[in-house]
Structures are given as C-alpha cells and as structure tokens.
Design an enzyme around this catalytic site. Structure first.
Site, PDB file in Angstrom:
ATOM      1  N   CYS A  40      -2.021  -5.328  -5.805  1.00  0.00           N
ATOM      2  CA  CYS A  40      -0.707  -4.741  -6.066  1.00  0.00           C
ATOM      3  C   CYS A  40       0.370  -5.506  -5.301  1.00  0.00           C
ATOM      4  O   CYS A  40       0.132  -5.990  -4.188  1.00  0.00           O
ATOM      5  CB  CYS A  40      -0.715  -3.270  -5.652  1.00  0.00           C
ATOM      6  N   SER A  42       2.899  -4.394  -3.773  1.00  0.00           N
ATOM      7  CA  SER A  42       3.390  -3.723  -2.559  1.00  0.00           C
ATOM      8  C   SER A  42       2.865  -4.385  -1.294  1.00  0.00           C
ATOM      9  O   SER A  42       3.590  -4.532  -0.307  1.00  0.00           O
ATOM     10  CB  SER A  42       3.001  -2.246  -2.577  1.00  0.00           C
ATOM     11  N   HIS A  45       4.782  -7.468  -0.042  1.00  0.00           N
ATOM     12  CA  HIS A  45       6.018  -7.287   0.722  1.00  0.00           C
ATOM     13  C   HIS A  45       5.764  -7.506   2.212  1.00  0.00           C
ATOM     14  O   HIS A  45       6.631  -8.002   2.934  1.00  0.00           O
ATOM     15  CB  HIS A  45       6.594  -5.888   0.490  1.00  0.00           C
ATOM     16  N   HIS A  61      -4.359  -1.266  -0.657  1.00  0.00           N
ATOM     17  CA  HIS A  61      -4.171   0.193  -0.667  1.00  0.00           C
ATOM     18  C   HIS A  61      -4.673   0.831  -1.959  1.00  0.00           C
ATOM     19  O   HIS A  61      -4.823   2.041  -2.020  1.00  0.00           O
ATOM     20  CB  HIS A  61      -2.691   0.542  -0.472  1.00  0.00           C
ATOM     21  N   CYS A 167      -3.450   3.811  -7.730  1.00  0.00           N
ATOM     22  CA  CYS A 167      -2.038   3.540  -7.451  1.00  0.00           C
ATOM     23  C   CYS A 167      -1.237   3.274  -8.712  1.00  0.00           C
ATOM     24  O   CYS A 167      -0.343   4.021  -9.082  1.00  0.00           O
ATOM     25  CB  CYS A 167      -1.901   2.370  -6.471  1.00  0.00           C
TER      26      CYS A 167
END
Length: 368
Positions: A40, A42, A45, A61, A167
């Site tokens: 992912c 995320s 980042h 995650h 997610c």
C-alpha cells in the site's frame, strides 16, 4: 525468536530486509505468522519522509496470517486462527468506537510512534528498538500485534486474496457506502485508480451509480477500471478532467467526486467537477506539509457543496471485514482481479517501484 522483516531506517533510503529479534506477545497481544501482505502507498509516505514517524520502522499494515501464540488475557483468539490485520485498532469502549466509528478509535492515535500500545517494543535490531507501522509491521515473516488489531476470519478464504480486505477494499468501498452514501442512479467521478481508487470504482458500481468516471494518468489502470464498473475514463495527462467531466454531465457536474491521490491540486479538481449540492470525499493521505486546498470558499457556500475526508472508509473492521469477505464469496466483490503481481519479501523495493510507476493495482507479498 528470529524473523526476517522489512525495515526503513532513514527517509529516502531503500527498505532493508533483515533478520531481527521478535519478543513473545505480552498482555492482550498475539503472535502471527504472516501469509500475505498488501503493498500500500501509505507505507511509502514513511519511506519518502512525507509523514513524520519513529525510525527505524518495520513497514506493512495490510496483512493476513495465522495466529501462532496468544498472550495473557486474550480469550477470543487461539493458535491456528486465520486473521486479517486492522491498521486502526478497535478498543470498543472509546467515544468513537461506541458511536459506530471504530475507524477513529482513540487507540489508533499513535500508529506512527513506533512502540505497541503499552509503550514498549517487540522488534529489536542490532541498533536498538524497531517500531511497527500502525502497530503491525506486516512485511515480516512473524509479527506481534495487539489483539484489538486483528479480525478472525473463516479459514477457507485464501489469505493471499483476503489480505486486500485488511485495508484497500474497506477503505475504497466504505468511502462510497459509509461516508458518501452514494445513491442509485447518481453520477460519480474517481480521481486515482490505484488500490484505493479501484475499490471506490467497484463500490460505486455496487451502490448503483449510473455513471462512473475513472480518472488516472495510466491507461493500464483506466482499462482495469472498466472491469470494476467504470462507464467512462479520462487520462488526465491528455485532457482536463474537470472540463471532460462537465462535458459528460452536460455542464452539471457529478453528484459525487472521490479523490484517491491526495494532492491539493487533485482535490481541487474533484471539487470543481462536482455539481451543486454535490459531495467530495478525500480518501488518500496527503503529505504532512500540505496545509491548504485551492478551492473557492464562495462556491462551497453558493453551490452548497460538501467536502469531507474519510479514514479507512469509515468502516468498522470487525463488522465490515467479514461482510466484505462474504460479498467476495458470493461474487459481489472482486478481489482476485485487484492483484496485479505477487512478490517475495526480498522484492519489497521492486514492489514499491512498480507501485510508483503505475504498473500495479495491488501488489501482494507472499510468504513461503
């Protein structure tokens, strides 16, 4: 015990896969053998430095695995249970949880801080403690996580596909169903057709939208969007998405616009493409330093538009994860089609290169 884990030490450097020490689970924690982990954006980042986080950090995650050991006080899980990770823990008792918004659970406030909920670390390397992204660190052969961060699922679901319901799927579909509450017969625009945006597209199709406009700069993703329910596509590197959306809606604009890239510019595009009384939903994570959106406050009022954010698609993981898996089982939700490529843990940097280059809808790390 020893486990191989993907760790970031400094922003802007490659992710390192190395053997680290993993403690046994403490109170209200479980040890999970990972079977699959979704790649992912995320996590990237943290790699790029867009989000301030504890370093070194074990990344990942979106995860699926099998419980190996439970810590003291864990009564609803046992070794052998198949589980999905929830990157926001759900305590069940804070104001957000009891009001039906466990995606905003107070326990999730420290997901970038490094240690687990008790303030201590379970992962350790040669240079000291290693944090776990979102209390999980799913890019690891084994991980110890809070019991409130896992959801038990039936053991007949393939974990290398069910992992997406950890997610990306609830974030995308939930943005449509729970947050925007898209109505049948409405018009929808989705800016960004990666792992989140593609699930917004299929969520809009499930909700009964009559027009679903997919926007991206990669023709590969736009073609895939048609498989998930898009009725029209716009390559925003070749034509202005706002003008094209207005053209497709006879100058009115769309009823709902979803933004899954999370830049100020694309959020403004979503806002400007939305009709009077329309709704704009921002589902992606913007860089920490992005502090303003270039939209007209006057038009916000005069056109009675609604601009909202969403985390995890306003989903309640303990309810929504099993529901989405049942929808997959009955053919109402596509999971297999979301997976573009699978990787081994040692290919984690290659997996992120493919994500950033727009070659994947969702990449999945599979553990042998």
């Amino acid at each position: 015990m020893k486990t191989r884990t993907a760790v970031i030490y400094e922003p802007g450097t490659p992710i390192r896969v190395e053997e680290i020490e993993l403690d046994t689970p403490k109170e209200q924690e479980v040890l999970v053998r990972m079977v699959a982990a979704g790649v992912c954006h995320s996590d990237y980042h943290v790699v790029k430095g867009d989000l301030p986080a504890y370093l070194p950090m074990a990344l990942g995650h979106e995860g699926a695995g099998i419980v190996e050991q439970v810590g003291p006080g864990v009564s609803d899980l046992k070794p052998g249970d198949h589980v999905l990770m929830s990157f926001i823990p759900a305590c069940g008792s804070c104001p957000s949880c009891v009001s039906g918004h466990s995606n905003l659970c107070d326990k999730g406030a420290g997901t970038l801080s490094g240690p687990l909920l008790d303030g201590t670390f379970r992962m350790h390397g040669e240079k000291g403690d290693i944090g776990q992204f979102c209390y999980i660190g799913s890019f690891s052969e084994y991980t110890v996580v809070p019991a409130m961060s896992v959801v038990k699922i039936a053991d007949y679901y393939p974990l290398n596909r069910a992992v997406l319901v950890s997610c990306g799927v609830p974030t995308g579909v939930g943005s449509v169903i729970h947050r925007a509450r898209v109505t049948p017969g409405s018009t929808v625009m989705v800016i960004g057709c990666g792992g989140i945006g593609m699930n917004i597209v299929q969520g809009a199709a499930i909700a009964g939208a009559r027009m679903i406009i997919a926007v991206d700069i990669h023709d590969f993703k736009l073609e895939k969007a048609k498989e998930f329910g898009a009725t029209h596509t716009i390559n925003s590197s070749q034509e202005d998405p706002v003008n094209k959306a207005l053209e497709l809606t006879w100058g009115v604009g769309v009823d709902y616009a979803f933004e899954a890239i999370a830049t100020p510019e694309t959020i403004a595009q979503a806002f400007n493409a939305t009709a009077k009384n329309g709704t704009v939903v921002v589902a992606g994570l913007s860089p920490f330093l992005a502090q303003a959106i270039p939209i007209s406050p006057l038009n916000l009022v005069l056109y009675q538009k609604t601009l909202m954010g969403t985390l995890f698609g306003d989903s309640q993981p303990r309810n929504d994860i099993p529901m989405l898996l049942r929808m997959y089982e009955s053919g109402k939700i596509k999971l297999d089609e979301l997976v573009t490529r699978t990787y081994k843990l040692d290919q984690i940097n290659e997996a992120y290169d493919d994500l950033l280059a727009g070659r994947n809808i969702r990449g999945v790390i599979e553990f042998s």
